[in-house]
Design an enzyme around this catalytic site. Structure first.
Site, PDB file in Angstrom:
ATOM      1  N   HIS A 266      15.353  17.360  18.182  1.00  0.00           N
ATOM      2  CA  HIS A 266      14.836  18.510  18.926  1.00  0.00           C
ATOM      3  C   HIS A 266      15.055  18.387  20.431  1.00  0.00           C
ATOM      4  CE1 HIS A 266      11.883  15.390  19.194  1.00  0.00           C
ATOM      5  NE2 HIS A 266      11.260  16.050  20.157  1.00  0.00           N
ATOM      6  N   ASP A 267      15.578  17.239  20.876  1.00  0.00           N
ATOM      7  CA  ASP A 267      15.835  17.046  22.308  1.00  0.00           C
ATOM      8  C   ASP A 267      17.321  17.112  22.634  1.00  0.00           C
ATOM      9  OD1 ASP A 267      13.106  16.604  22.836  1.00  0.00           O
ATOM     10  OD2 ASP A 267      13.287  14.456  22.450  1.00  0.00           O
TER      11      ASP A 267
ATOM     12  N   ASP B 250       4.449  12.510  13.627  1.00  0.00           N
ATOM     13  CA  ASP B 250       4.956  12.175  14.957  1.00  0.00           C
ATOM     14  C   ASP B 250       3.766  11.764  15.815  1.00  0.00           C
ATOM     15  OD1 ASP B 250       6.474  12.104  17.311  1.00  0.00           O
ATOM     16  OD2 ASP B 250       7.653  13.849  16.711  1.00  0.00           O
TER      17      ASP B 250
ATOM     18  N   ASP C  92       6.691   8.438  19.423  1.00  0.00           N
ATOM     19  CA  ASP C  92       7.308   9.091  20.573  1.00  0.00           C
ATOM     20  C   ASP C  92       7.365   8.138  21.775  1.00  0.00           C
ATOM     21  OD1 ASP C  92       7.987  11.884  21.677  1.00  0.00           O
ATOM     22  OD2 ASP C  92       6.451  11.247  23.094  1.00  0.00           O
TER      23      ASP C  92
ATOM     24  N   GLU D  31      10.902   5.698  18.965  1.00  0.00           N
ATOM     25  CA  GLU D  31      11.844   6.355  19.873  1.00  0.00           C
ATOM     26  C   GLU D  31      12.007   5.447  21.093  1.00  0.00           C
ATOM     27  OE1 GLU D  31      12.613  10.530  22.300  1.00  0.00           O
ATOM     28  OE2 GLU D  31      10.599   9.708  22.211  1.00  0.00           O
TER      29      GLU D  31
END
Ligand code: NOJ
Length: 545
Positions: free
Chosen positions: A310-311, A98, A194, A236
């Site tokens: 995870h969000d 990531d 990200d 993302e």
């Protein structure tokens, strides 16, 4: 379309702090992940998206990086990372790192230098102004923080401990590219980037997302780090439309492999309060959005498929039913997603239908986004009451996805021998991996079957490359679509409700490929007469004639 290995890959996301703790310090770690590789291989995944494990003060759980080339001691050492990359390969699993490139931690040595003086060589690695403008932080409040030593403001789109890098400075691009290339040499399979849509920002013009410098920067990064290597790269991209997605992922443009966009994942958010006050879920709208993304590419783009990360809250609690139909609805959601075109992502615990959590006290939560939003919405603006906000936390907060992985029904679900950094969901005594592995009809084995189908000689071309056609677009409870490749047609039918549904389709069935209920195939093979049970999902091969 030119086939790529990652078209047929299935990705599993690990949130390292919450996955498996081998050391007993209450935080998951790399050796813990290593010990679970046989489990992941059994599930059938090809890639692990590893949320950040770099050195970090953990203000945002690793999305605040203090050193891109060091492992945080909570997670282990660089030797552990190398072992993980190596051992994962032996299990046919690649590691996707990531990369958080929009910002660093304020503890990163670049920022530590930058804030020393206005003429420090690292000053321009970040964004400084004498006066702030109106831009707000995504984590609440102004996006500017005053620095007392140098008497200027620095820019941060997330927490003030996450200063934004200045991508206008070519030195930033060069340093980042060297760092990425170093990770490529370590043998990783790819990268998740990200909030990459934010790096081309022009803040003086108020532009943060999809700025004019974004795509030239990505092309440069591709050229320097990814070109002619068998890597997968995932961006993302919150605000992407299909047109924007093609800019990132059209292979001709040499930027990224695919986008990870959220149009479906935010359909029930409130226009003002966003995720903190969700609106009733509308299946018709979800179908329209998903269908748009299924039909917008013609070899000129590629999408990630996901319900969770995870969000986001746990999907079975969000659009499934985490009570009576927990397992059945989790299988239904999995079937709907894995039947579509794109690269599927499974978030840790999704494969055993882990649910949202309800802690009584706000202090039991850890997430900086929860804390900052509470401060802003409840304490300062008073636009939501405490109760309304807690309701928002229960339905949407990111910590719903971050409670530790539930491995078995021993103390702390087998996640740690120590004190977990975040409390477990108390339902781990029932919902856990050991229990799922023991039952042939568990959600785990349903995911395993879906992954195997995508890889099967019989159906892989249709599932990966087949055209998509939505059926019954206006039906408020049934989600149905057909995938077609050459002569083969697969029908996915799902009843997203607690009531039985009969829709009567004039199509003829060759074979039942998968059913989330144990039933005799004959009972469900007449599509005119079919009565779908609550949360039933079936995949059919249709007759060719
Ligand atoms: C997106 C990540 O997924 C999220 O967890 C993080 O807080 C922000 N980017 C900031 O890095």
């Amino acid at each position: 379309m030119e086939k790529q290995w990652w078209h047929s890959a299935v990705v599993y996301q690990i949130y390292p702090r919450s996955f498996c703790d081998s050391s007993g310090d209450g935080n998951g770690d790399l050796r813990g992940i290593n010990s679970k590789l046989p489990y992941l291989e059994k599930l059938g995944i090809d890639l692990i998206w590893l949320s950040p494990v770099y050195l970090s003060p953990m203000k945002d759980n690793g999305y605040d990086i203090a050193d891109y080339q060091a492992i945080d001691p909570r997670f282990g050492s660089m030797a552990d990372m190398q072992t993980l990359i190596h051992t994962a390969k032996q299990h046919n699993i690649g590691i996707m790192m990531d990369l958080v490139l929009n910002h660093t931690s304020d503890q990163h040595q670049w920022f530590q230098q930058a804030k020393q003086s206005r003429d420090n060589p690292y000053r321009d690695y970040y964004i400084w102004r004498d006066q702030p403008n109106q831009i707000r932080s995504i984590f609440s409040g102004p996006a500017w923080q005053f620095d007392n030593t140098t008497k200027q403001y620095y820019f941060h789109l997330f927490a003030d401990a996450q200063p934004d890098l200045n991508w206008e400075n070519p030195k930033v691009a060069t340093e980042i590219q060297q760092m990425i290339s170093w990770w490529v040499e370590q043998g990783v399979a790819g990268f998740r980037l990200d909030v990459i849509d934010l790096i081309g920002k022009q803040i003086d013009q108020g532009i943060t997302e999809n700025g004019p410098r974004l795509h030239p920067l990505l092309q440069q990064m591709h050229q320097a780090c990814f070109a002619n290597k068998p890597l997968v790269t995932v961006g993302e991209t919150w605000g992407a439309t299909p047109e924007i997605a093609k800019l990132y992922s059209n292979p001709q443009r040499q930027e990224l492999s695919m986008v990870f966009q959220f149009e479906h994942a935010s359909i029930d958010w409130h226009p003002i309060h966003g995720k903190w006050q969700v609106q009733p879920f509308d299946l018709i709208e979800l179908k329209a959005v998903m269908s748009k993304w299924q039909t917008c590419f013609d070899g000129d783009g590629w999408n990630a498929l996901f319900w969770n990360n995870h969000d986001l809250p746990r999907i079975v609690s969000r659009w499934g039913n985490d009570g009576q139909y927990r397992e059945r609805s989790a299988k239904l959601l999995a079937t709907l997603l894995h039947g579509m075109q794109g690269t599927p992502y499974i978030y840790q615990g999704e494969e055993i239908a882990m649910t949202n959590v309800r802690f009584e006290d706000l202090d039991d939560y850890d997430d900086i986004e929860i804390k900052n939003s509470y401060q802003e919405k409840v304490l300062e603006q008073q636009s939501l009451s405490h109760q309304q906000f807690m309701q928002g936390v229960y339905t949407s907060a990111r910590d719903n996805a971050r409670t530790p992985m539930q491995w078995d029904n021993s103390v702390n679900a087998g996640f740690t021998h120590g004190k977990p950094w975040l409390a477990l969901n108390p339902n781990y005594s029932d919902i856990n991996v050991a229990n799922a592995l023991d039952r042939a009809d568990s959600v785990f084995y349903h995911y395993q079957q879906l992954i195997a189908l995508r890889k099967s000689a019989e159906y892989s071309d249709t599932l990966i490359y087949g055209d998509f056609a939505l059926l019954l677009a206006e039906h408020p409870q049934v989600f149905a679509y057909v995938r077609q490749h050459q002569q083969q047609r697969l029908l996915v039918m799902a009843n997203v409700s607690e009531q039985e549904q009969q829709v009567g389709l004039n199509l003829s069935v060759e074979k039942v490929v998968l059913n989330n209920l144990q039933q005799n195939d004959e009972l469900v093979s007449d599509l005119e007469a079919l009565r779908l049970a609550p949360y039933q999902a079936i995949v059919y091969a249709l007759s060719t004639s």
